[in-house]
Design an enzyme around this catalytic site. Structure first.
Site, short mmCIF file in Angstrom:
data_model
loop_
_atom_site.label_atom_id
_atom_site.label_comp_id
_atom_site.label_asym_id
_atom_site.label_seq_id
_atom_site.Cartn_x
_atom_site.Cartn_y
_atom_site.Cartn_z
N MET A 1 -11.36 3.80 -3.29
CA MET A 1 -11.77 4.48 -4.69
C MET A 1 -13.00 5.30 -4.59
O MET A 1 -13.83 5.73 -5.41
CB MET A 1 -11.77 3.92 -6.02
CG MET A 1 -10.53 3.14 -6.37
SD MET A 1 -10.72 1.98 -7.93
CE MET A 1 -11.47 0.64 -7.29
N GLY B 1 -2.36 6.27 3.03
CA GLY B 1 -2.07 5.43 4.31
C GLY B 1 -0.86 4.81 4.21
O GLY B 1 -0.27 4.46 3.17
N ASP C 1 2.73 0.68 -11.97
CA ASP C 1 1.51 1.69 -11.69
C ASP C 1 1.73 3.11 -10.94
O ASP C 1 3.06 3.19 -10.20
CB ASP C 1 0.07 0.81 -10.93
CG ASP C 1 -0.42 0.09 -11.82
OD1 ASP C 1 -0.41 0.21 -13.32
OD2 ASP C 1 -1.30 -0.65 -11.39
N THR D 1 -2.69 -5.78 1.01
CA THR D 1 -3.79 -4.81 0.46
C THR D 1 -4.03 -3.62 1.35
O THR D 1 -4.07 -3.62 2.35
CB THR D 1 -4.99 -5.37 -0.07
OG1 THR D 1 -6.01 -4.53 -0.46
CG2 THR D 1 -5.81 -6.10 1.34
N PRO E 1 0.91 -1.18 -0.12
CA PRO E 1 -0.05 0.04 -0.03
C PRO E 1 0.90 1.23 -0.16
O PRO E 1 0.15 2.28 -0.08
CB PRO E 1 -0.80 0.01 1.47
CG PRO E 1 0.06 -0.86 2.24
CD PRO E 1 0.73 -1.88 1.34
N LYS F 1 -1.60 5.19 -13.92
CA LYS F 1 -3.16 5.84 -14.32
C LYS F 1 -3.33 6.71 -13.47
O LYS F 1 -3.48 6.83 -12.18
CB LYS F 1 -4.15 4.68 -14.09
CG LYS F 1 -3.71 3.53 -14.93
CD LYS F 1 -4.97 2.56 -14.92
CE LYS F 1 -4.70 0.87 -15.11
NZ LYS F 1 -4.82 0.22 -14.05
N GLY G 1 0.06 -1.59 -7.13
CA GLY G 1 -0.30 -1.06 -5.69
C GLY G 1 -1.26 -2.24 -4.86
O GLY G 1 -2.04 -2.89 -5.59
N1 SAH Z 1 -4.99 -3.35 -5.44
C1 SAH Z 1 -4.91 -2.21 -4.56
C2 SAH Z 1 -6.40 -1.39 -4.71
C3 SAH Z 1 -6.14 -0.79 -6.02
S1 SAH Z 1 -7.62 0.49 -6.07
C4 SAH Z 1 -4.85 -2.58 -3.09
O1 SAH Z 1 -4.80 -3.82 -2.79
O2 SAH Z 1 -4.72 -2.10 -2.21
C5 SAH Z 1 -6.87 2.06 -5.71
C6 SAH Z 1 -7.59 2.57 -4.47
O3 SAH Z 1 -7.03 1.79 -3.24
C7 SAH Z 1 -7.29 3.95 -4.09
O4 SAH Z 1 -8.44 4.73 -4.71
C8 SAH Z 1 -7.57 4.01 -2.82
O5 SAH Z 1 -9.23 3.86 -2.29
C9 SAH Z 1 -6.86 2.65 -2.21
N2 SAH Z 1 -5.44 2.78 -1.76
C10 SAH Z 1 -4.36 2.38 -2.16
N3 SAH Z 1 -3.35 2.69 -1.47
C11 SAH Z 1 -3.69 3.72 -0.80
C12 SAH Z 1 -3.09 4.53 0.29
N4 SAH Z 1 -1.84 4.34 0.49
N5 SAH Z 1 -3.75 5.17 1.20
C13 SAH Z 1 -5.24 4.95 1.03
N6 SAH Z 1 -5.74 4.43 0.11
C14 SAH Z 1 -5.22 3.57 -0.93
#
Ligand code: SAH
Length: 496
Positions: free
Chosen positions: A171, A200, A35, A118, A12, A57, A88
């Protein structure tokens, strides 16, 4: 023969949350397709020889359309390359990892998936929110708040509310008003604790707590932007109590580490562990002087010296480099006594199987010189950097000790990203810059430019000589109590 594709979850944001298997895959990669949300520290792990393709993106306009990403993966694998698709969080959770595998499967390309930590669970965790807790909830639901272009949100709020589980929305920043309204209209108690966590697990993390009824407004008041995660449920009430990450001592602080990469050692990770945003900015590089006839001659006459002096770990390493190039080893040093300027240098000697006979109480050139003067009347050999500190030779001159001062390496000042760092330092006042030697100060100054507004930063210096060099350029300084990395870390901690 075709190559293969490995989908790797990069976690993350906190680079420490990349898995070991993910790291192994990355180290083997010949092509890396990555990404926007992948941490820069993880991108820095991409092998230099590998081709790195940015398909990041942006929220509304896709830089590279998904079909094109799928085709890039296929094409590179068909060229026989070992491809890593770095995404991510976890690749399959709202990550379109499944879509990317389809074309590969159709074309018989071998693939594997390395799950990632995640954001759906890690971001609440770094915000002090355990996603489940036996006293409050027995299920967790992860929902996308993203609506397909031109369409309304397609979420069954009644079903979600009925579960009484913790609800985590990804999202969902722009649709937060609709989410809050949907949940409360479907019967969620408007006073249910809720929270939103932006960026986060990174040093820039921010959390806002509110209720199911007020979260959208609170997020707007705090200008919360994507990426962020919204959480609804009684577990959000624990956030202030379990707020371990936001209360780390260096949270919100930026610290620049100027040590050369191979010497950066524990400084950067230790600062990160205290919550700092660490910018690694190596600006010096040591290059052995080869061939080195002066050193060769001195080693051939080593029995004529009583002491051999090292003033940096880099010095020890470059001397070894030169010895090896000369086809020699440690025996070339005979029984000469060894002096080291400090524990880092002594440790570098130990890794070569040699124990320093003398390390001064205070780890700097002046004390080293004074200490040697008290220990010997014999001849001293200095194997050190070109343009080494005069304090050492002054002390020896003062005590009328004869010595040979041989330059075995030179220091180059360079960093290709100086422009970027300059802008960043100017944008954030009060950034700390760590200096572990006078040459890191020179490297920093010569790369960001002598015209830089040095009073905007604070130099954290390992010792007095380094501090003197920094003051010469008008850098406000604090100095570690003892000239060690531990002491620097302690000093920084004590500042906040
Ligand atoms: N595959 C990713 C999610 C991708 S969708 C996973 O498993 O984490 C992208 C969304 O993930 C963002 O819009 C946000 O809601 C969340 N996200 C990803 N990284 C984040 C972070 N560091 N802090 C807060 N939200 C995050």
């Amino acid at each position: 023969m075709s190559g293969m594709v490995t989908l790797v979850g990069a976690g993350p944001g906190d680079p420490g949350l990349l898995t070991r298997k993910g790291l192994e895959a990355l180290e083997q990669a010949e092509v890396v397709v990555y990404d926007r949300l992948v941490a820069p520290e993880i991108l820095a792990l991409i092998p230099e020889k590998a081709e790195a393709i940015d398909v990041g993106k942006q929220a509304s306009h896709h830089l590279v359309p998904q079909d094109e990403i799928n085709r890039i993966l296929l094409r590179k694998a068909q060229e026989g390359k070992n491809v890593v698709r770095l995404k991510g969080g976890d690749p399959f959770l709202f990550g379109r990892g499944g879509e990317e595998l389809e074309l590969l499967e159709e074309n018989g390309i071998p693939f594997q998936e390395v799950p990632g930590v995640t954001s759906a669970i890690a971001v609440p965790a770094y915000g002090g929110i355990p996603v489940t807790h036996r006293d409050f909830t027995s299920s967790l639901h992860i929902i996308t708040g993203h609506a397909r272009a031109g369409k309304a949100l397609d979420i069954d709020f009644e079903a979600l509310v009925r579960t009484k589980g913790t609800l985590v929305f990804l999202m969902g920043v722009s649709s937060l008003p609709a989410i809050c309204a949907g949940l409360t209209a479907a019967g969620m108690d408007p006073d249910t604790p809720a929270a939103i966590v932006e960026r986060g697990t990174t040093p820039g993390q921010r959390r806002v707590n509110a209720t199911a009824a007020t979260l959208a407004q609170a997020a707007e008041e705090h200008h919360i932007e994507s990426p962020a995660i919204s959480i609804f449920g009684p577990v959000c009430g624990l956030a202030d109590k379990f707020d371990w990450f936001d209360s780390l001592p260096l949270k919100g602080r930026t610290v620049v580490v100027t040590r050369p990469k191979e010497r950066a050692g524990t400084l950067a990770p230790r600062l990160r562990a205290m919550g700092a945003q660490v910018v690694e900015y190596p600006c010096i590089e040591t290059v052995p002087i080869l061939p080195c006839p002066a050193m060769e001659a001195a080693l051939n006459a080593i029995s004529g010296y009583e002491w051999l002096v090292f003033t940096s770990a880099a010095g020890v390493e470059t001397v070894w480099h030169t010895l090896e190039a000369m086809g020699k080893d440690a025996r070339a040093l005979g029984s000469v006594k060894l002096a080291a300027i400090g524990p880092g240098t002594a440790k570098a000697l130990l890794t070569r199987g040699l124990r320093a006979d003398y390390v001064p109480e205070v780890y700097d050139a002046a004390h080293l010189g004074a200490g040697l003067a008290g220990l010997t009347q014999g001849k001293v050999l200095l194997l050190r950097a070109e343009l080494g500190s005069k304090a050492l030779t002054d002390a020896l001159d003062g005590a009328k000790i004869s010595y040979d001062d041989i330059a075995v390496y030179r220091t180059l000042y360079d960093n290709p990203r100086s422009e970027e760092l300059r802008d960043r330092l100017l944008a954030e006042e009060g950034t700390l810059v760590t200096f572990t030697s006078a040459s890191t100060v020179k490297g920093f100054v010569s790369t960001v430019g002598e015209d830089f507004l040095f009073d905007r930063i604070t130099g954290v210096c390992i010792g007095e000589q380094t501090a003197a060099q920094a003051k010469d350029y008008g850098i406000p300084v604090v100095v570690a109590e003892r000239a060690t990395i531990d002491s620097m870390v302690e000093k920084i901690r004590g500042m906040f």
